[in-house]
Enzyme design. Structure first.
Site, mmCIF file in Angstrom:
data_model
loop_
_atom_site.group_PDB
_atom_site.id
_atom_site.type_symbol
_atom_site.label_atom_id
_atom_site.label_comp_id
_atom_site.label_asym_id
_atom_site.label_seq_id
_atom_site.Cartn_x
_atom_site.Cartn_y
_atom_site.Cartn_z
ATOM 1 N N GLN A 46 0.846 -1.186 0.000
ATOM 2 C CA GLN A 46 0.000 0.000 0.000
ATOM 3 C C GLN A 46 0.884 1.238 0.000
ATOM 4 O OE1 GLN A 46 -2.272 1.548 3.597
ATOM 5 N NE2 GLN A 46 -3.873 0.522 2.404
ATOM 6 N N HIS A 119 -10.155 7.265 4.088
ATOM 7 C CA HIS A 119 -9.983 7.474 5.528
ATOM 8 C C HIS A 119 -9.470 8.862 5.913
ATOM 9 C CE1 HIS A 119 -10.921 3.316 5.677
ATOM 10 N NE2 HIS A 119 -9.730 2.887 5.333
ATOM 11 N N TYR A 121 -7.045 10.493 4.635
ATOM 12 C CA TYR A 121 -5.637 10.727 4.366
ATOM 13 C C TYR A 121 -5.487 11.673 3.171
ATOM 14 C CZ TYR A 121 -4.558 6.958 7.660
ATOM 15 O OH TYR A 121 -4.447 6.191 8.775
ATOM 16 N N ARG A 165 -7.766 2.260 -2.929
ATOM 17 C CA ARG A 165 -8.727 2.284 -1.822
ATOM 18 C C ARG A 165 -9.351 3.664 -1.835
ATOM 19 N NH1 ARG A 165 -6.753 0.038 3.673
ATOM 20 N NH2 ARG A 165 -8.984 0.130 3.975
#
Length: 171
Positions: A46, A119, A121, A165
């Site tokens: 990731q 999320h 980020y 994601r």
């Protein structure tokens, strides 16, 4: 370094190639021992920048880097000026860093990279940066530029598969 969520998070860079290769091999060896084969594995790394949630030096000390100011989240983290907002030039450097990290992943034997845009980020924050000025904010085209440029760079420089994601809900 500045994008780590905590000081223990791996950094995918050329200096860590041997360790990343060993990490992958450890996983392959454990899978072989447990299941008797490895042809069913698809192993990736990731790639992310934690943005305003970065704590690269000390788990207890936020060191945020943001795409834009946010009245609620800024208060939560004690942000009271624009010094933590990444410039367009800094974002271009990060795009290059993501592509280099993908090349390191490929050279370490990984099959794919997951480019994190969720999320809250940095990547996620850029997707909702309607009030940001410059080439990474405002219009849909600009807000998706960071992700599109990373994907284009990874595609042109590697043969890796790419996952993203993505948070599909934001407010």
């Amino acid at each position: 370094h500045d994008g780590r969520a905590n000081p223990n998070q791996l950094i995918v860079k050329r200096d860590n190639l041997d360790g990343l290769t060993q990490l992958r091999q450890t996983l392959v060896d454990a899978h072989q021992e447990r299941f008797g084969e490895t042809n069913d594995l698809l192993i990736g790394l990731q790639l992310t920048h934690s943005g305003r949630w970065s704590r690269p030096t000390d788990k207890a000390k936020p060191e945020p880097r943001t795409a834009q100011r946010h009245p609620v989240l800024d208060r939560r983290l004690g942000i009271d000026n624009d010094a933590v907002v990444l410039s367009d030039d800094e974002l271009r450097v990060l795009i290059d860093d993501f592509v280099v990290a993908a090349k390191v992943a490929e050279d370490s034997g990984y099959t794919f990279v997951d480019i994190k845009h969720c999320h809250g980020y940095l990547g996620h924050e850029l997707l909702s940066a309607k009030s940001r000025s410059g080439v990474f904010g405002g219009s849909f085209e600009n807000r998706t530029r960071f992700l599109r440029d990373i994907v284009a760079g990874v595609r042109s420089e590697t043969k890796l598969l790419i996952g993203v994601r993505l948070s599909v809900f934001d407010y």
